[in-house]
Design an enzyme around this catalytic site. Structure first.
Site, PDB file in Angstrom:
ATOM      1  N   SER A 170       0.833  -1.202   0.000  1.00 58.18           N
ATOM      2  CA  SER A 170       0.000   0.000   0.000  1.00 58.18           C
ATOM      3  C   SER A 170       0.865   1.248   0.000  1.00 58.18           C
ATOM      4  O   SER A 170       1.960   1.261   0.584  1.00 58.18           O
ATOM      5  CB  SER A 170      -0.853  -0.028   1.268  1.00 58.18           C
ATOM      6  OG  SER A 170      -1.439   1.224   1.478  1.00 58.18           O
ATOM      7  N   TYR A 186      -1.872  -1.288  10.866  1.00 57.12           N
ATOM      8  CA  TYR A 186      -2.127  -1.836   9.531  1.00 57.12           C
ATOM      9  C   TYR A 186      -0.987  -1.443   8.587  1.00 57.12           C
ATOM     10  O   TYR A 186      -0.403  -2.283   7.903  1.00 57.12           O
ATOM     11  CB  TYR A 186      -3.477  -1.323   8.982  1.00 57.12           C
ATOM     12  CG  TYR A 186      -3.606  -1.529   7.493  1.00 57.12           C
ATOM     13  CD1 TYR A 186      -3.813  -2.802   6.972  1.00 57.12           C
ATOM     14  CD2 TYR A 186      -3.473  -0.460   6.594  1.00 57.12           C
ATOM     15  CE1 TYR A 186      -3.891  -3.006   5.601  1.00 57.12           C
ATOM     16  CE2 TYR A 186      -3.544  -0.649   5.235  1.00 57.12           C
ATOM     17  CZ  TYR A 186      -3.756  -1.917   4.734  1.00 57.12           C
ATOM     18  OH  TYR A 186      -3.818  -2.121   3.379  1.00 57.12           O
ATOM     19  N   LYS A 222       2.092  -3.786   6.639  1.00 59.64           N
ATOM     20  CA  LYS A 222       2.466  -3.807   5.208  1.00 59.64           C
ATOM     21  C   LYS A 222       3.956  -3.524   5.050  1.00 59.64           C
ATOM     22  O   LYS A 222       4.665  -4.182   4.288  1.00 59.64           O
ATOM     23  CB  LYS A 222       1.649  -2.753   4.438  1.00 59.64           C
ATOM     24  CG  LYS A 222       0.172  -3.066   4.339  1.00 59.64           C
ATOM     25  CD  LYS A 222      -0.058  -4.221   3.388  1.00 59.64           C
ATOM     26  CE  LYS A 222      -1.445  -4.785   3.492  1.00 59.64           C
ATOM     27  NZ  LYS A 222      -1.643  -6.027   2.784  1.00 59.64           N
ATOM     28  N   ARG A 266      -9.230  14.237   9.939  1.00 59.06           N
ATOM     29  CA  ARG A 266      -9.217  12.902  10.552  1.00 59.06           C
ATOM     30  C   ARG A 266      -7.773  12.610  10.990  1.00 59.06           C
ATOM     31  O   ARG A 266      -6.832  12.817  10.199  1.00 59.06           O
ATOM     32  CB  ARG A 266      -9.693  11.886   9.510  1.00 59.06           C
ATOM     33  CG  ARG A 266      -9.767  10.467  10.001  1.00 59.06           C
ATOM     34  CD  ARG A 266     -10.452   9.561   8.978  1.00 59.06           C
ATOM     35  NE  ARG A 266      -9.700   9.399   7.743  1.00 59.06           N
ATOM     36  CZ  ARG A 266     -10.057   8.607   6.743  1.00 59.06           C
ATOM     37  NH1 ARG A 266     -11.185   7.915   6.813  1.00 59.06           N
ATOM     38  NH2 ARG A 266      -9.325   8.511   5.652  1.00 59.06           N
TER      39      ARG A 266
HETATM   40  P1  NAD Z   1     -10.780  -7.353   1.423  1.00 60.91           P
HETATM   41  O1  NAD Z   1     -10.991  -7.335   2.907  1.00 60.91           O
HETATM   42  O2  NAD Z   1     -11.958  -7.186   0.544  1.00 60.91           O
HETATM   43  O3  NAD Z   1      -9.999  -8.687   0.999  1.00 60.91           O
HETATM   44  C1  NAD Z   1      -9.111  -9.354   1.867  1.00 60.91           C
HETATM   45  C2  NAD Z   1      -9.571 -10.808   1.963  1.00 60.91           C
HETATM   46  O4  NAD Z   1      -8.662 -11.526   2.807  1.00 60.91           O
HETATM   47  C3  NAD Z   1     -10.963 -10.949   2.596  1.00 60.91           C
HETATM   48  O5  NAD Z   1     -11.792 -11.704   1.735  1.00 60.91           O
HETATM   49  C4  NAD Z   1     -10.717 -11.692   3.913  1.00 60.91           C
HETATM   50  O6  NAD Z   1     -11.788 -12.543   4.251  1.00 60.91           O
HETATM   51  C5  NAD Z   1      -9.428 -12.432   3.603  1.00 60.91           C
HETATM   52  N1  NAD Z   1      -8.601 -12.748   4.778  1.00 60.91           N
HETATM   53  C6  NAD Z   1      -8.198 -11.929   5.784  1.00 60.91           C
HETATM   54  N2  NAD Z   1      -7.433 -12.591   6.644  1.00 60.91           N
HETATM   55  C7  NAD Z   1      -7.324 -13.864   6.187  1.00 60.91           C
HETATM   56  C8  NAD Z   1      -6.667 -15.045   6.650  1.00 60.91           C
HETATM   57  N3  NAD Z   1      -5.974 -15.034   7.792  1.00 60.91           N
HETATM   58  N4  NAD Z   1      -6.774 -16.167   5.928  1.00 60.91           N
HETATM   59  C9  NAD Z   1      -7.490 -16.197   4.779  1.00 60.91           C
HETATM   60  N5  NAD Z   1      -8.157 -15.136   4.296  1.00 60.91           N
HETATM   61  C10 NAD Z   1      -8.058 -13.971   4.989  1.00 60.91           C
HETATM   62  O7  NAD Z   1      -9.677  -6.218   1.108  1.00 60.91           O
HETATM   63  P2  NAD Z   1      -9.194  -5.619  -0.285  1.00 60.91           P
HETATM   64  O8  NAD Z   1      -9.551  -4.177  -0.308  1.00 60.91           O
HETATM   65  O9  NAD Z   1      -9.603  -6.483  -1.400  1.00 60.91           O
HETATM   66  O10 NAD Z   1      -7.622  -5.704  -0.056  1.00 60.91           O
HETATM   67  C11 NAD Z   1      -6.840  -6.791  -0.537  1.00 60.91           C
HETATM   68  C12 NAD Z   1      -5.406  -6.550  -0.119  1.00 60.91           C
HETATM   69  O11 NAD Z   1      -4.953  -5.305  -0.653  1.00 60.91           O
HETATM   70  C13 NAD Z   1      -5.218  -6.475   1.394  1.00 60.91           C
HETATM   71  O12 NAD Z   1      -3.993  -7.078   1.733  1.00 60.91           O
HETATM   72  C14 NAD Z   1      -5.146  -4.985   1.640  1.00 60.91           C
HETATM   73  O13 NAD Z   1      -4.435  -4.678   2.803  1.00 60.91           O
HETATM   74  C15 NAD Z   1      -4.435  -4.486   0.388  1.00 60.91           C
HETATM   75  N6  NAD Z   1      -4.700  -3.077   0.081  1.00 60.91           N
HETATM   76  C16 NAD Z   1      -5.993  -2.633  -0.008  1.00 60.91           C
HETATM   77  C17 NAD Z   1      -6.222  -1.270  -0.262  1.00 60.91           C
HETATM   78  C18 NAD Z   1      -7.620  -0.734  -0.335  1.00 60.91           C
HETATM   79  O14 NAD Z   1      -7.790   0.484  -0.229  1.00 60.91           O
HETATM   80  N7  NAD Z   1      -8.647  -1.558  -0.540  1.00 60.91           N
HETATM   81  C19 NAD Z   1      -5.146  -0.388  -0.441  1.00 60.91           C
HETATM   82  C20 NAD Z   1      -3.850  -0.893  -0.355  1.00 60.91           C
HETATM   83  C21 NAD Z   1      -3.630  -2.250  -0.101  1.00 60.91           C
HETATM   84  N1  UFG Z   2     -12.515  11.239   3.494  1.00 59.59           N
HETATM   85  C1  UFG Z   2     -13.520  12.111   3.875  1.00 59.59           C
HETATM   86  N2  UFG Z   2     -14.652  11.569   4.404  1.00 59.59           N
HETATM   87  C2  UFG Z   2     -14.839  10.230   4.568  1.00 59.59           C
HETATM   88  C3  UFG Z   2     -13.792   9.348   4.178  1.00 59.59           C
HETATM   89  C4  UFG Z   2     -12.641   9.894   3.645  1.00 59.59           C
HETATM   90  O1  UFG Z   2     -13.383  13.327   3.749  1.00 59.59           O
HETATM   91  O2  UFG Z   2     -15.886   9.828   5.075  1.00 59.59           O
HETATM   92  C5  UFG Z   2     -11.290  11.806   2.873  1.00 59.59           C
HETATM   93  C6  UFG Z   2     -10.018  11.511   3.651  1.00 59.59           C
HETATM   94  O3  UFG Z   2      -9.806  12.496   4.639  1.00 59.59           O
HETATM   95  C7  UFG Z   2      -8.964  11.511   2.540  1.00 59.59           C
HETATM   96  C8  UFG Z   2      -9.731  10.978   1.319  1.00 59.59           C
HETATM   97  O4  UFG Z   2     -11.114  11.166   1.618  1.00 59.59           O
HETATM   98  O5  UFG Z   2      -8.567  12.822   2.246  1.00 59.59           O
HETATM   99  C9  UFG Z   2      -9.482   9.481   1.061  1.00 59.59           C
HETATM  100  O6  UFG Z   2      -9.748   8.758   2.260  1.00 59.59           O
HETATM  101  P1  UFG Z   2      -9.904   7.154   2.267  1.00 59.59           P
HETATM  102  O7  UFG Z   2     -10.249   6.776   3.673  1.00 59.59           O
HETATM  103  O8  UFG Z   2     -10.823   6.736   1.189  1.00 59.59           O
HETATM  104  O9  UFG Z   2      -8.460   6.647   1.858  1.00 59.59           O
HETATM  105  P2  UFG Z   2      -7.035   6.884   2.543  1.00 59.59           P
HETATM  106  O10 UFG Z   2      -6.167   7.589   1.547  1.00 59.59           O
HETATM  107  O11 UFG Z   2      -7.150   7.480   3.883  1.00 59.59           O
HETATM  108  O12 UFG Z   2      -6.522   5.385   2.771  1.00 59.59           O
HETATM  109  C10 UFG Z   2      -6.712   4.352   1.806  1.00 59.59           C
HETATM  110  C11 UFG Z   2      -6.855   3.010   2.530  1.00 59.59           C
HETATM  111  C12 UFG Z   2      -5.567   2.647   3.174  1.00 59.59           C
HETATM  112  C13 UFG Z   2      -4.460   2.669   2.165  1.00 59.59           C
HETATM  113  C14 UFG Z   2      -4.388   4.025   1.504  1.00 59.59           C
HETATM  114  C15 UFG Z   2      -3.334   4.063   0.426  1.00 59.59           C
HETATM  115  O13 UFG Z   2      -7.858   3.084   3.527  1.00 59.59           O
HETATM  116  O14 UFG Z   2      -5.660   1.352   3.691  1.00 59.59           O
HETATM  117  O15 UFG Z   2      -5.650   4.331   0.917  1.00 59.59           O
HETATM  118  O16 UFG Z   2      -3.468   2.977  -0.413  1.00 59.59           O
HETATM  119  F1  UFG Z   2      -3.301   2.422   2.787  1.00 59.59           F
END
Ligand code: NAD
Ligand code: UFG
Length: 333
Positions: free
Chosen positions: A124, A149, A153, A292
């Site tokens: 991330s 979290y 990563k 936040r």
């Molecule tokens: P998600 O929660 O939809 O998918 C993660 C999946 O992993 C879920 O289906 C959950 O049930 C499964 N899981 C969790 N722990 C487990 C375990 N111990 N064994 C087996 N399965 C397990 O999340 P996502 O948004 O699809 O994210 C996927 C990956 O990408 C994650 O590693 C997340 O940290 C990373 N990531 C997500 C974002 C984002 O904004 N969505 C940004 C950066 C990185």
């Molecule tokens: N925001 C609002 N109101 C809300 C939610 C978010 O104003 O209700 C704003 C935040 O302050 C920020 C922007 O919208 O400026 C994006 O916020 P998100 O929560 O959607 O995303 P972040 O950038 O904070 O974080 C996300 C994931 C993290 C990941 C990161 C970078 O939550 O896990 O992107 O990949 F690490």
């Protein structure tokens, strides 16, 4: 290739499986269903016409993982499984480190045991902390994370680099995602957060469908063009295609490679609200509130390395992201 997907029924993995199947790969999926539902397996098949080989299993369970995988001839693992709620990780650090780091260590042991030494990891942009510069290149130093979290990563990246260093036959691709939003254009799969959404786009779509009264915009006094936070939103289908391309680095025996997966464009919270309203013709009432804790002013990628080495570039626009996010939400209401 035979590809093991951990976290297979999650948001990003499900979209990635669609693209991998479309590219001809064979999928073995594992998920403990802690944050997703088994019916995603059927939904993926509804889109691609192909069923994946799916197992409900926790990646921390060595024996079951080994039993499932020992006769599968896995060429590469794409490791998505993990807990991802930033706020929850502050309240439950042990659970987060145990699941994300403990799970990854167990997975690495099983992969070693079955002879698969190729892994693509979901990292991330959060590992950059407050970025030293934008747009962020992969050379930007890793920063101080504001929550467990993010640290999980950052630490897993280091673990993977150390493993490859000790055994150079490993190929490790670290993908640093920026802000994935959007959904498959079919409206069949998308993001369905539990409870009150933490992230911007799922919150907006829940306001749009009347589930929430208004959006709270966290601060308009940042040093950005309109004062609200700027992020690099990337369509989840573009992100998914980035994983297909990342396999070329694995096939080229890359050792360790790190790629930013973003569009290279930053949009403010107000830009996202306006675009969502324009594209979908729905008004999003909002109120500006305090910043936040842990948020940064701006975060957007320099995605050129992924283009030069993998030939991957994000193609879908913020309009596409807003349209597909809403289409999915309106399909599930
Ligand atoms: P998600 O929660 O939809 O998918 C993660 C999946 O992993 C879920 O289906 C959950 O049930 C499964 N899981 C969790 N722990 C487990 C375990 N111990 N064994 C087996 N399965 C397990 O999340 P996502 O948004 O699809 O994210 C996927 C990956 O990408 C994650 O590693 C997340 O940290 C990373 N990531 C997500 C974002 C984002 O904004 N969505 C940004 C950066 C990185
Ligand atoms: N925001 C609002 N109101 C809300 C939610 C978010 O104003 O209700 C704003 C935040 O302050 C920020 C922007 O919208 O400026 C994006 O916020 P998100 O929560 O959607 O995303 P972040 O950038 O904070 O974080 C996300 C994931 C993290 C990941 C990161 C970078 O939550 O896990 O992107 O990949 F690490």
């Amino acid at each position: 290739m035979n590809i093991l997907i951990t976290g297979a029924t999650g948001f990003i993995a499900s979209h990635t499986i669609v693209e991998l199947q479309n590219a001809g790969h064979n999928i073995i999926g594992i998920d403990n269903l802690s944050n997703s539902s088994a019916d995603t397996v059927d939904k993926i098949a509804q889109i691609t016409g192909k069923k994946i080989d799916f197992y409900k299993c926790d990646i921390r369970d060595y024996k079951t993982m080994h039993d499932i995988l020992s006769d599968k001839s896995i060429d590469c693992c794409i490791h998505f499984a993990g807990l991802k709620a930033v706020g929850e990780s502050v309240a439950k650090p042990i659970e987060y480190y145990e699941n994300n780091i403990g799970g990854t260590l167990n997975l690495l042991k099983v992969l070693t045991e079955i002879g698969c030494k190729n892994i693509i990891f979901s990292s991330s942009a959060t590992i950059y902390g407050t970025p030293k510069f934008v747009p962020i290149t992969e050379d930007c130093p890793k920063g101080i994370c504001t929550n467990p979290y993010g640290w999980s990563k950052s630490m897993i990246e280091q673990i993977l680099i150390d493993v490859q260093n000790a055994s150079p036959e490993w190929n490790v691709v670290i993908l640093r995602y920026f802000n994935p939003i959007g959904a498959h254009p079919s409206g069949i799969i998308g993001e369905q957060p539990n409870g009150i959404p933490n992230n911007l786009m799922p919150y907006i779509t829940q306001v749009a469908c009347g589930k929430r009264e208004k959006l709270y915009v966290y601060g308009n006094d940042y040093d950005t063009p309109d004062g609200t936070g700027v992020r690099d939103y990337i369509h989840v289908v573009d992100l998914a295609r980035g994983h297909v391309k990342a396999l070329t680095a694995i096939n080229n025996k890359c050792g360790v490679e790190i790629f930013n997966l973003g569009t290279g464009r930053g949009y403010s919270v107000l830009d996202v609200i306006k675009t969502f309203q324009d594209v979908n013709g729905i008004k999003i009432p909002y109120e500006i509130v305090a910043r936040r804790a842990g948020d940064i002013a701006q975060c957007f990628a320099d995605p050129e390395k992924a283009y030069k080495i993998l030939g991957w570039r994000a193609e879908l626009s913020l309009q596409d992201m807003c349209r597909d996010s809403w289409h999915y939400q309106s399909c599930v209401v």
